[in-house]
Design a protein around this motif. Sequence first.
Motif, mmCIF file in Angstrom:
data_model
loop_
_atom_site.group_PDB
_atom_site.id
_atom_site.type_symbol
_atom_site.label_atom_id
_atom_site.label_comp_id
_atom_site.label_asym_id
_atom_site.label_seq_id
_atom_site.Cartn_x
_atom_site.Cartn_y
_atom_site.Cartn_z
ATOM 1 N N GLY A 1 0.821 -1.213 0.000
ATOM 2 C CA GLY A 1 0.000 0.000 0.000
ATOM 3 C C GLY A 1 0.853 1.260 0.000
ATOM 4 O O GLY A 1 0.406 2.321 -0.425
ATOM 5 N N ASN A 2 2.073 1.150 0.482
ATOM 6 C CA ASN A 2 2.975 2.304 0.502
ATOM 7 C C ASN A 2 3.649 2.401 -0.859
ATOM 8 O O ASN A 2 4.554 1.622 -1.171
ATOM 9 N N LEU A 3 3.196 3.369 -1.636
ATOM 10 C CA LEU A 3 3.646 3.436 -3.034
ATOM 11 C C LEU A 3 5.141 3.696 -3.127
ATOM 12 O O LEU A 3 5.729 4.337 -2.268
ATOM 13 N N GLY B 1 3.568 4.488 -10.294
ATOM 14 C CA GLY B 1 2.812 5.490 -11.047
ATOM 15 C C GLY B 1 3.632 6.763 -11.206
ATOM 16 O O GLY B 1 4.632 6.959 -10.490
ATOM 17 N N ASP B 2 3.209 7.637 -12.112
ATOM 18 C CA ASP B 2 3.931 8.895 -12.334
ATOM 19 C C ASP B 2 4.109 9.663 -11.016
ATOM 20 O O ASP B 2 5.207 10.111 -10.673
ATOM 21 N N GLY B 3 3.019 9.806 -10.275
ATOM 22 C CA GLY B 3 3.080 10.585 -9.037
ATOM 23 C C GLY B 3 4.054 9.985 -8.030
ATOM 24 O O GLY B 3 4.824 10.701 -7.381
ATOM 25 N N SER B 4 4.053 8.670 -7.948
ATOM 26 C CA SER B 4 4.876 7.993 -6.929
ATOM 27 C C SER B 4 6.362 8.055 -7.221
ATOM 28 O O SER B 4 7.177 7.760 -6.341
ATOM 29 N N GLU C 1 8.640 9.849 -4.774
ATOM 30 C CA GLU C 1 9.079 9.244 -3.511
ATOM 31 C C GLU C 1 10.566 8.899 -3.570
ATOM 32 O O GLU C 1 11.074 8.474 -4.611
ATOM 33 N N ASN D 1 0.056 7.795 -16.223
ATOM 34 C CA ASN D 1 -1.347 7.944 -16.668
ATOM 35 C C ASN D 1 -1.828 9.388 -16.496
ATOM 36 O O ASN D 1 -3.015 9.649 -16.419
ATOM 37 N N ALA E 1 -2.064 11.734 -10.599
ATOM 38 C CA ALA E 1 -1.851 11.077 -9.316
ATOM 39 C C ALA E 1 -2.970 11.591 -8.411
ATOM 40 O O ALA E 1 -2.869 12.669 -7.840
ATOM 41 N N ILE E 2 -4.051 10.857 -8.345
ATOM 42 C CA ILE E 2 -5.328 11.336 -7.812
ATOM 43 C C ILE E 2 -5.619 12.688 -8.487
ATOM 44 O O ILE E 2 -5.815 12.736 -9.688
ATOM 45 N N HIS F 1 -9.792 8.142 -9.826
ATOM 46 C CA HIS F 1 -8.666 7.454 -9.178
ATOM 47 C C HIS F 1 -9.153 6.176 -8.494
ATOM 48 O O HIS F 1 -8.557 5.121 -8.604
HETATM 49 C C1 TPP Z 1 3.894 6.419 0.189
HETATM 50 C C2 TPP Z 1 2.465 6.754 -0.131
HETATM 51 N N1 TPP Z 1 2.078 8.043 -0.142
HETATM 52 C C3 TPP Z 1 0.795 8.367 -0.421
HETATM 53 C C4 TPP Z 1 -0.130 7.384 -0.667
HETATM 54 C C5 TPP Z 1 -1.589 7.764 -0.949
HETATM 55 N N2 TPP Z 1 -1.883 7.601 -2.368
HETATM 56 C C6 TPP Z 1 -2.512 6.497 -2.827
HETATM 57 S S1 TPP Z 1 -2.676 6.506 -4.486
HETATM 58 C C7 TPP Z 1 -1.884 7.993 -4.638
HETATM 59 C C8 TPP Z 1 -1.626 8.589 -5.987
HETATM 60 C C9 TPP Z 1 -0.629 7.822 -6.773
HETATM 61 O O1 TPP Z 1 -0.550 8.301 -8.089
HETATM 62 P P1 TPP Z 1 0.327 7.583 -9.170
HETATM 63 O O2 TPP Z 1 1.628 7.171 -8.555
HETATM 64 O O3 TPP Z 1 0.402 8.457 -10.356
HETATM 65 O O4 TPP Z 1 -0.471 6.237 -9.490
HETATM 66 P P2 TPP Z 1 -1.918 6.065 -10.193
HETATM 67 O O5 TPP Z 1 -2.934 6.047 -9.094
HETATM 68 O O6 TPP Z 1 -2.116 7.188 -11.121
HETATM 69 O O7 TPP Z 1 -1.858 4.752 -10.884
HETATM 70 C C10 TPP Z 1 -1.528 8.474 -3.376
HETATM 71 C C11 TPP Z 1 -0.857 9.763 -3.140
HETATM 72 C C12 TPP Z 1 0.318 6.035 -0.621
HETATM 73 N N3 TPP Z 1 -0.514 5.014 -0.852
HETATM 74 N N4 TPP Z 1 1.620 5.743 -0.372
#
Ligand code: TPP
Length: 410
Positions: free
Chosen positions: A182-184, A212-215, A218, A242, A245-246, A312
């Motif tokens: 769950g921790n991206l 994901g792009d947003g992650s 990290e 995609n 990120a939300i 999302h």
């Molecule tokens: C370390 C961490 N920070 C925040 C979150 C909360 N969170 C869940 S999904 C998400 C957005 C992720 O966006 P992206 O990486 O682009 O993946 P997508 O959902 O677009 O596939 C966030 C911030 C999490 N799960 N893990």
Amino acid sequence: MPERKPLSFHVPEPAVRPGGTPDFSDVTVPRAGSVRRPEVEADPESIRDLAYSIIRVLNRESEAVGPWAGLLTDDELQQGLRDMMTLRAFDARMQMAQRQGKTSFYMQHTGEEAVSCAFQRALDPGDMNFPTYRQAGLLIASGYPMVDMMCQIYSNERDPLKGRQLPIMYSSREHGFFSISGNLATQFIQAVGWAMASAIKRDTRIAAGWIGDGSTAESDFHAALVFASTYKAPVVLNIVNNQWAISTFQGIARGGSGTFAARGHGFGIPSLRVDGNDYLAVHAVAKWAVERAHRGLGPTLVEYVTYRVGAHSTSDDPSGYRPKDESDAWPLGDPVIRLKNHLIQRGVWSEARHAQREAEIMAEVIAAQKQAETHGTLHSGPKPSARDMFEGVYAVMPPHLRRQRQQAGY
Ligand SMILES: Cc1ncc(C[n+]2csc(CCOP(=O)(O)OP(=O)(O)O)c2C)c(N)n1
Ligand SMILES: [Mg+2]
């Protein structure tokens, strides 16, 4: 002291806000077939341009063209179409089930089906994915039973993870699908570590990490690239861009880097960008990267350029942060329709067969759903026993847990 202007910093802004006209003018789409296909042994320095282009196979006439075409048979292409259509039907039923209160939460893959479905078909049996929540296509394409997925979504008595995970955080060692973290971004360091362990054991299995792009913002993303490049770990590192990120647009995590793939350059990792809505292109690039890993040539970074068509998750409402019709303006189209049209162009498919297949697949998904529901849903029917929570975590149960289990009456 010289006169100094007050400092400021820069916050990237999306091209358009809700109510505006969708604008993808910053997404440059090269002609299908125009990007070269280097040897897998190529020196990363000599293929830096591949991180700034987009590898594409299917052209506007739905033909497969260029050096990345020609890897899949008609049967394999039809199977790929079936996988993507199954994922789409599965999503539709589970999204509805969430609205009916049969599960707490669901996440769809709409528009991104080609990425996970085609990638899985490029792996060898035994290779291990470290996925995020948006790659259920890996499981569909590797034959994991839909009923098991649904039982987990429903948190019922047949939930294979017995309530220890979120509804959609699947896990199946046999299907090369590591328990979802769950921790991206942890997926990237886990994949690199697993790949290094595989090499230390002189095993032949490789790993694939997903992010994901947003992650990519990290620190785990960057730490994983250090280890992967220094030790030439047998791993494929997949970034699914995609665009969102939300509610945060991709420009925030990308920052000053021209593309996400270009992030690999500082690490000397071969980095490619591919049309994520083109099943043939995704599969061809995945094969290239998987081959490099299996041949001991080290990591590859792949950016899949795609678009998240849906929300999302079931807890999100995108109308608050992007134009409603933005997905219609996405220049790379729909992966299911593009592969369907390619098969029609090849003369091995038709609109009528497609409609028939769609109905068959929906019937299969509904039959699986009925079967899963005989074991209960979130608010009705049998649940996993509370006894289960004491099992399956420690190899040897520590004394305090044994005591607690006795106190609970098990
Ligand atoms: C370390 C961490 N920070 C925040 C979150 C909360 N969170 C869940 S999904 C998400 C957005 C992720 O966006 P992206 O990486 O682009 O993946 P997508 O959902 O677009 O596939 C966030 C911030 C999490 N799960 N893990
Ligand atoms: Mg994203």
